[in-house]
Design a protein around this motif. Structure first.
Motif, PDB file in Angstrom:
ATOM      1  N   UNK A 181       0.954  -1.228   0.084  1.00  0.00           N
ATOM      2  CA  UNK A 181      -0.084  -0.255   0.036  1.00  0.00           C
ATOM      3  C   UNK A 181       0.930   1.226  -0.011  1.00  0.00           C
ATOM      4  N   UNK A 182       1.858   1.230   0.945  1.00  0.00           N
ATOM      5  CA  UNK A 182       2.743   2.454   0.694  1.00  0.00           C
ATOM      6  C   UNK A 182       3.360   2.749  -0.310  1.00  0.00           C
ATOM      7  N   UNK A 183       4.056   1.512  -1.012  1.00  0.00           N
ATOM      8  CA  UNK A 183       4.649   1.817  -2.318  1.00  0.00           C
ATOM      9  C   UNK A 183       3.655   2.220  -3.571  1.00  0.00           C
ATOM     10  N   UNK A 184       2.364   1.783  -3.495  1.00  0.00           N
ATOM     11  CA  UNK A 184       1.354   2.042  -4.439  1.00  0.00           C
ATOM     12  C   UNK A 184       1.105   3.488  -4.261  1.00  0.00           C
ATOM     13  N   UNK A 185       0.952   4.073  -2.981  1.00  0.00           N
ATOM     14  CA  UNK A 185       0.588   5.442  -2.965  1.00  0.00           C
ATOM     15  C   UNK A 185       1.840   6.375  -3.048  1.00  0.00           C
ATOM     16  N   UNK A 186       3.011   5.824  -2.634  1.00  0.00           N
ATOM     17  CA  UNK A 186       4.090   6.703  -3.032  1.00  0.00           C
ATOM     18  C   UNK A 186       4.305   6.823  -4.586  1.00  0.00           C
ATOM     19  N   UNK A 187       4.129   5.921  -5.440  1.00  0.00           N
ATOM     20  CA  UNK A 187       3.998   5.734  -6.875  1.00  0.00           C
ATOM     21  C   UNK A 187       3.044   6.856  -7.363  1.00  0.00           C
ATOM     22  N   UNK A 188       1.713   6.929  -7.018  1.00  0.00           N
ATOM     23  CA  UNK A 188       0.793   7.765  -7.268  1.00  0.00           C
ATOM     24  C   UNK A 188       1.412   9.129  -7.286  1.00  0.00           C
ATOM     25  N   UNK A 189       1.977   9.346  -6.009  1.00  0.00           N
ATOM     26  CA  UNK A 189       2.174  10.670  -5.789  1.00  0.00           C
ATOM     27  C   UNK A 189       3.568  11.174  -6.773  1.00  0.00           C
TER      28      UNK A 189
END
Length: 193
Positions: A181-189
């Protein structure tokens, strides 16, 4: 007569070129507009992950904390009383067979203060969240429901207009879900902000 034909031709060409231009906002416009905002708070979602395969509170807590870290990294400060930007996210973790065919996030059922929201919003929720009834703007559109994905909206609190919408075509893995989840959100930003 020749002057009238040439001027008519130039007029038609200018109309044609004007109509071919982009009428919608561009990501460059979005980034420029977002730089004028300084503070944020969360607009709580009504979404609860029903699937017993996932711990709703734990996942929501990871999402909120990761978005907060990214907002801070991008120069925003928390202001629960009078934020410039409201952050709303939609976690899609429950198994769905069909695609959500309705525009998402256009209405909220906040008719009164005191609506139960999870403890993960405790320190980050906009104090007057119940005053937001409807969102508008060019970002309110249909989003296909993809299991194990997240959509993040940044909303102008004064106009209720979605300023920026971030999502990914990837699916969140389940082995180390917190890290995923952290990696997913970091990628979005990283990719879109």
């Amino acid at each position: 007569m020749k002057i009238i034909k040439i001027s008519s031709f130039l007029f038609l060409v200018s109309i044609l070129l004007t109509s071919c231009g982009s009428s919608g906002p561009t990501s460059k416009d979005d980034h420029k507009k977002l730089k004028s905002y300084e503070s944020y708070a969360f607009l709580p979602n009504k979404d609860t992950i029903i699937s017993r395969d996932f711990d709703n509170d734990a996942i929501q807590e990871v999402i909120v904390s990761t978005i907060q870290a990214n907002m801070k990294e991008n120069g925003f400060i928390m202001d629960k009383r009078n934020p410039d930007v409201l952050v709303h996210y939609h976690p899609m973790f429950d198994e769905k067979v069909a695609v959500n065919a309705n525009p998402v996030y256009t209405n909220y059922a906040y008719y009164r203060p005191g609506l139960y929201v999870g403890p993960y919003y405790q320190e980050a929720m906009y104090d007057n969240y119940f005053t937001i009834q409807r969102l508008n703007g060019p970002r309110v559109d249909q989003v296909p429901y993809r299991e194990r994905s997240i959509v993040i909206d940044l909303i102008d609190r004064r106009s209720n207009e979605i300023l920026w919408r971030g999502t990914s075509n990837e699916t969140i893995g389940t082995k180390r879900i917190d890290r995923e989840i952290r990696e997913y959100i970091d990628e979005i930003f990283k990719d879109q902000f």
